[in-house]
Scaffold this active site. Structure first.
Site, short mmCIF file in Angstrom:
data_model
loop_
_atom_site.label_atom_id
_atom_site.label_comp_id
_atom_site.label_asym_id
_atom_site.label_seq_id
_atom_site.Cartn_x
_atom_site.Cartn_y
_atom_site.Cartn_z
N LYS A 97 31.81 54.48 57.64
CA LYS A 97 31.10 53.44 58.39
C LYS A 97 31.96 52.19 58.48
CE LYS A 97 28.34 50.07 57.40
NZ LYS A 97 28.64 49.03 58.39
N GLU B 165 35.27 33.14 46.32
CA GLU B 165 36.13 33.66 47.37
C GLU B 165 35.69 33.06 48.71
OE1 GLU B 165 35.84 37.89 48.23
OE2 GLU B 165 38.01 37.97 48.43
N CYS C 55 41.33 40.12 50.83
CA CYS C 55 40.75 40.09 49.49
C CYS C 55 41.79 39.68 48.44
CB CYS C 55 40.16 41.45 49.15
SG CYS C 55 41.26 42.79 49.59
N GLY D 97 35.06 45.77 50.15
CA GLY D 97 34.22 44.69 50.65
C GLY D 97 33.90 43.70 49.55
N SER D 98 32.77 43.06 49.67
CA SER D 98 32.46 41.98 48.74
C SER D 98 32.04 42.51 47.37
CB SER D 98 31.33 41.11 49.31
OG SER D 98 30.11 41.82 49.22
N THR D 99 32.24 41.67 46.36
CA THR D 99 31.85 42.05 45.01
C THR D 99 30.35 42.23 44.92
OG1 THR D 99 33.81 41.14 43.95
CG2 THR D 99 31.82 41.22 42.62
N GLY E 254 29.59 45.56 46.21
CA GLY E 254 30.18 46.49 45.25
C GLY E 254 29.26 46.73 44.06
N GLU F 264 36.94 48.48 45.95
CA GLU F 264 38.00 47.48 46.12
C GLU F 264 37.31 46.23 46.64
OE1 GLU F 264 40.21 45.08 47.34
OE2 GLU F 264 40.92 46.32 48.99
#
Lengths: 499, 333, 293
Positions: A185, A390, A293, A237-239, A242, A259
């Site tokens: 996706k 971030e 990132c 993507g974002s933490t 995640g 990641e």
């Protein structure tokens, strides 16, 4: 500096190489199809807000259909001799090279990043990644994951908008080389290059169902990750997301690679090669509008050279050309979305409110589209939000240090641990710093370098697992000594019986 | 620093005197040069290559081509040079494209010392074109200092406006920096015009290909500028490695930093191997993005070249006519 | 001999935790009864550790990380080998404790202890080899030196297997510290005595204080704060039943801990351990540097 004599005329790359259809479907089982419920969404060019195309929006039923197609395709794909799988991947690599100009222009249109980067960085790396993993397909038993490593099955992969096609390559190439099939996706703001990749798969004659592309939003990603017949989850993507994924797979046998975000320190010592360090700082934070990132978003500069480095940095920032992503001379393109622009804007405002000093070169921004001038903040401390969160935009926070120990302490003082930079001409100091920095990638006297052979991934809350290199295979293989593998290989042999 | 002065102006020696402590002894000079920031070769080359990807089109290209023509030191440095060859070169320099009088003239005609008088005469007065002469036993420079000085003085006396000297690479590579420094100073003295008049401008050639490392090129740049160089020049054109985008970029950074630190502006001349318009434009992009407007003139940037001119002329014709030109439509001398 | 043994009143051992190189009781003052595997015969009281004991253990482990992860691989190998030597010297004690804990005959228990000793020898040899096996140079397409090396992840919380009080414990603990991590181990809930005694082996084996910390008590009670602890980097769920393991994994997701799930089938602790328990606690660090003159 105001360069008035030698003003560069517009040098636009032609859009004509890209043939955009008004609408696109989901790519499931080798065919494009509308979403089960017929929902669509629009994808816009962030540099102009022009609608590029309408794209099908996948829902749970589509996820299920795609996973079923991938499961079915796995029976033969997983059983195919590695050499044959490899040849498909080599074909894909070559077709990507042939179509690289088209895909570069498409990526710049949909993402907003400058053509200079899609042409010189993204696309060459995309093709190289497929070429690299193609070669692994028939050599897996030499990869160090046991004498007879098996694929996991169906990989559910969710990728971000910052490097749409490159992240696709990082996900799909190792998955297919190892014998898995995939449902991928792409991000909702950058769906197009993945759909064009589907066409590359068609040209390569890839068996149907081996690669399935579901365009859509977070709900489709969540459904994919949670689907019970997915054996492997890979996410970039974002933490925050995640974490949600890690929770969602808890208690299952799904193998996971994450990641996630970063807040990298780029550390400049007083004996650094200053001109190259300035280039590295600029490349570290302004490459891809800072939508990276592993961006070097915290500049840690030794106090004794702070002034010299900042003067040089500001001078250099004044030469950055912000504007039309398709102009071959553009250094900084558009911010990917209105939402991301709002986030960058609000964090930059927080930086000012918390007392950091903001600076940006004089630069004219286009009137339509999403734009943010390259910006730096001085007088930043570890307590500022702009030093901890971030930003994912072209905003650099400058902090200072006095000793190597202080640099290490500040660099590591973050829940993230994706990357770090070191600038010094002293070899022993580089090695000592590299040992002490808690980050998955350490760039010494360089920054933001990527290669298919080089493992990439984070420490701490920047995620786990590695992508790239031999290490990148691990996340897609069931090794003999790994208890999670026994289940997977049982399942795999069960499916093989059906062949 | 209150203001910037040109290296070849009357105020420059005073500015340099302010750095006398740096050049007070061999040890002091060594400490200073070795204290300059290092150069990372890969990063430098990547930056130069990156600037080389700029796409210069239409109006920008037209501007760059004319600027490049006006910056050429049109050069002949062959053992077979004759008066006739030099005269022809001078004619070419004055009117590079006989079909278009709007074409700018070149910056200088660059010859061996014994051809200076010929060039001077051929150009006449008021051409706006300088006569540049290589000197100091170009290209090797392997003669005694008095011979180098005599070579220089002879060229100046014959009417040279500019002197392109070579440094003693042997002395530099063996670390005898003070010797190199003193020699440049001595040649600068020899550039004085006998009987008054403005002194010849001094270009100092490093022969980057022989200096071998970028660190050496940066050190040599500072050494030459401290000794009073008006221009620093990459190479003689007579060795395997001449001007490259990277070694020229490094010298551009050096003159930029020198002006920031000392307030004296020094020019840069890449020479050797620059043959195409595309190459020349890449160098101009480097100047533009490293130094900016202040260096974008023949007073501060030159190309040492011979065949480059015709390629620029062909590109110029293409821009004005819209069709590709060929070598038969530019003059060959 | 037999007579005097019978006539002499034995000295019982007070089993204590092993935290930060010391042998404290639980700060809670609680203990629980440990019985043998068969008849419910009382063996000893074990400390019933509290959340605060778990927290103290994490603090001790974190403090030990810089020294232990910074020690040379050769040095770590020698320390691990020393553990084997010390365990070998206390074979009889551990044979008795394992026999009691697991209901094994004396000869079977002795074989388990021998295997545990050998396991330390196996991992002692791995300390200075794993980097060569899993790391290496990456041939990037450019003028760069590029090297990937494994590094310890930091503090690993280990739920020791419930079914193998010594060999299982050693099999999960040794790879954690062989790779330079520090461990907080929750011993098998019903059979913690070999683990607690094992602390005494570690204390006399040059293992720096805090590198291994051993807690006894309720696995569920102790594992919850460890799974959510922000200063724990990784979690070995080997000793967690499936339902608890799922809960702990979800909790560990908040800090993105590296998690090793329990094996779906019972693990055979006598088989070749492979390297997966080493690599589970390693991060890969990749360093780039330009190559130029």
């Amino acid at each position: 500096m105001a360069n008035e004599k030698f003003a560069y005329a517009p040098a636009p790359e032609s859009r004509a190489v890209v043939d955009l259809a008004p609408s696109y479907g989901l790519f499931i089982d080798g065919e494009f199809a509308e979403a089960a419920d017929g929902t669509v969404f629009k994808t816009v060019s962030p540099s102009s807000e022009e609608v590029l195309a309408e794209v099908a929006r996948a829902g749970e039923a589509d996820v299920d259909r795609a996973v079923k197609a991938a499961r079915k395709a796995f029976q033969s794909w997983g059983a195919l001799p590695g050499a044959e799988r490899g040849k498909y991947l080599f074909r894909i690599a070559r077709i990507l090279q042939e179509r690289s100009r088209e895909l570069a222009v498409l990526e710049s249109l949909d993402n907003g990043k400058p053509i200079r980067e899609t042409r010189d960085v993204d696309l060459p790396l995309v093709a190289a990644h497929f070429f690299y993993y193609a070669g692994w397909a028939d050599k897996l038993s030499y990869a160090g994951y046991g004498p007879d490593p098996r694929p996991l099955g169906v990989a559910g992969q969710v990728i971000p908008w910052n490097f749409p096609l490159l992240m696709l390559a990082w996900k799909i190439a190792p998955a297919l080389a190892a014998g898995n099939t995939v449902v991928l996706k792409p991000a909702e703001t950058t769906p197009l290059s993945a759909l064009f990749f589907a066409d590359v798969c068609r040209q390569a004659g890839l068996p149907r169902g081996v690669v399935n592309i579901l365009t859509g939003y977070g709900d489709a990603g969540a459904a994919l990750v949670a689907h019970p017949d997915v054996d492997k989850v890979a996410f970039t993507g974002s933490t925050g997301v995640g974490r949600a994924i890690a929770r969602s797979v808890a208690g299952t046998r799904k193998k996971v690679t994450l990641e996630l975000g970063g807040k990298a320190a780029n550390i400049v010592f007083d004996d650094a090669p200053i001109d190259q360090a300035v280039e590295g700082i600029v490349n570290g934070i302004f490459f891809n509008q800072g939508h990276v990132c592993c961006a070097g978003s915290r500049l840690l500069v030794q106090e004794s050279v702070q002034e010299e480095v900042l003067d040089a940095l500001k001078r250099r920032m004044s030469t950055l050309r912000v504007g039309d992503p398709l102009d071959k001379n553009t250094d900084i393109g558009a911010i990917n979305s209105a939402e991301q622009l709002a986030r960058i804007t609000s964090l930059a405002e927080a930086g000012e409110a918390e007392g950091a000093e903001r600076w940006a070169p004089a630069c004219e921004l286009p009137s339509s589209g999403y734009w943010f001038a390259p910006t730096l903040f001085t007088g930043v401390t570890q307590a500022h939000r702009i030093a901890r969160e971030e930003i994912f935009g072209p905003v650099l926070s400058v902090l200072t240090f006095r000793t190597p120990a202080e640099a290490v302490e500040k660099a590591n003082n973050t829940p993230y641990g994706l990357s770090a930079g070191i600038w010094t001409e002293k070899g022993s100091r580089i090695l000592s710093m590299a040992n002490k920095l808690r980050a998955g990638v350490v760039w010494a006297n360089t920054f933001n370098k990527f290669d298919p052979t080089s493992p990439f991934g984070g420490y701490k809350e920047s995620g786990y697992g590695r992508e790239g290199g031999r290490h990148g295979l691990e996340g897609y293989l069931a090794g003999a000594a790994d208890p999670t593998s026994e289940h997977a290989s049982e399942k795999e042999s069960a499916t093989n019986e059906g062949v | 620093m209150s203001s910037v002065v040109p290296a070849y102006g009357p105020d420059a020696p005073g500015r340099l005197a302010g750095l006398a402590d740096v050049t007070a002894s061999d040890a002091a000079l060594r400490r200073f040069l070795h204290g300059l920031p290092g150069v990372d070769a890969v990063g430098l080359e990547a930056r130069a290559a990156g600037l080389g990807t700029r796409s210069i089109k239409t109006t920008a290209k037209a501007y760059a081509i004319d600027l490049a023509i006006s910056m050429i030191d049109l050069t002949t440095l062959e053992g077979s040079d004759t008066h006739g060859k030099v005269r022809a070169l001078c004619a070419k320099g004055r009117r590079p494209d006989p079909t278009d009088p709007g074409t700018p003239h070149v910056a200088a005609i660059c010859v061996y010392p014994d051809m200076v008088a010929v060039a001077r005469e051929a150009l006449g007065d008021g051409s706006g074109i300088s006569v540049a002469s290589v000197a100091t036993a170009f290209p090797a420079g392997r003669v005694a200092l008095p011979v180098k000085l005599a070579d220089t003085a002879d060229a100046v006396a014959a009417g040279a406006d500019e002197i392109d000297m070579v440094i003693d690479r042997g002395a530099f590579l063996s670390g005898r920096y003070m010797e190199v420094f003193e020699e440049i100073r001595a040649v600068k003295q020899a550039c004085a015009r006998p009987g008054g008049g403005s002194a010849a401008h001094l270009k100092v050639i490093f022969e980057n290909g022989e200096l071998s490392t970028y660190d050496n090129i940066r050190r040599c740049s500072w050494l030459a500028m401290l000794a009073g160089a008006d221009f620093i020049k990459t190479s003689t054109g007579k060795v395997a490695v001449n001007a490259t985008p990277a070694n020229t970029l490094l010298m551009l950074e050096a003159v930029r930093d020198f002006r920031d630190a000392v307030g004296v502006q020094v020019g840069v001349k890449p020479a050797g191997g620059i043959r195409t318009s595309k190459d020349a434009i890449k160098y101009l992009v480097m100047v533009n993005e490293t130094l900016g407007d202040d260096w974008l003139s023949p007073d501060w940037f030159r190309f040492g070249a011979s065949s480059l001119l015709n390629d620029l002329l062909m590109q110029r014709q293409k821009l004005s006519t819209g069709r590709y030109s060929g070598p038969d439509y530019v003059t060959v001398d | 001999m037999k007579v005097s043994e019978q006539s002499r009143l034995a000295v019982f051992k007070t089993y204590k935790l092993y935290v930060g190189g010391k042998f404290p009781r639980s700060e809670s003052g609680r203990v629980y009864e440990v019985t043998d595997s068969k008849g419910g015969h009382w063996l000893a009281n074990a400390p019933l550790s509290s959340r605060k004991d778990a927290r103290d253990a994490v603090v001790a482990a974190r403090k030990a990380v810089p020294g232990w992860s910074g020690a040379t691989a050769y040095n770590r190998g020698q320390v691990l080998y020393r553990v084997a030597e010390m365990l070998e010297g206390r074979r009889e004690q551990f044979t008795r404790e394992v026999a009691d804990a697991e209901g094994l005959s004396k000869s079977k228990a002795a074989a388990v202890v021998d295997a545990a000793v050998d396991r330390w020898v196996w991992y002692a040899g791995w300390t200075d080899k794993i980097a060569q096996v899993v790391g290496g140079a990456n041939p990037v397409a450019g003028p760069f030196f590029n090297l990937s090396t494994p590094e310890p992840t930091g503090v690993v919380a280990v739920l020791a297997p419930q079914d193998s009080s010594l060999l299982g414990l050693v099999s999960v603990l040794a790879p954690v510290i062989a790779t330079g991590n520090a461990a907080v181990v929750v011993a098998a809930e019903r059979a913690p005595l070999p683990a607690l005694s094992f602390g005494e082996v570690l204390a006399t084996s040059d293992v720096p204080a805090g590198v291994v910390n051993i807690l006894s008590g309720r696995t569920a009670e102790l594992s919850a704060p460890l799974a959510s602890h922000q200063d724990v980097n990784a979690l070995d769920l080997t000793g967690a039943p499936a339902e608890l393991a799922a809960e702990l994994e979800a909790s560990a997701a908040d800090t993105l801990k590296r998690v090793r799930r329990p094996s779906p089938a019972a693990e055979d602790w006598t088989r070749d351990p492979g390297t997966s328990r080493l690599t589970a606690w390693l991060e890969t660090k990749t360093v780039w540097h330009p190559i130029g003159v």
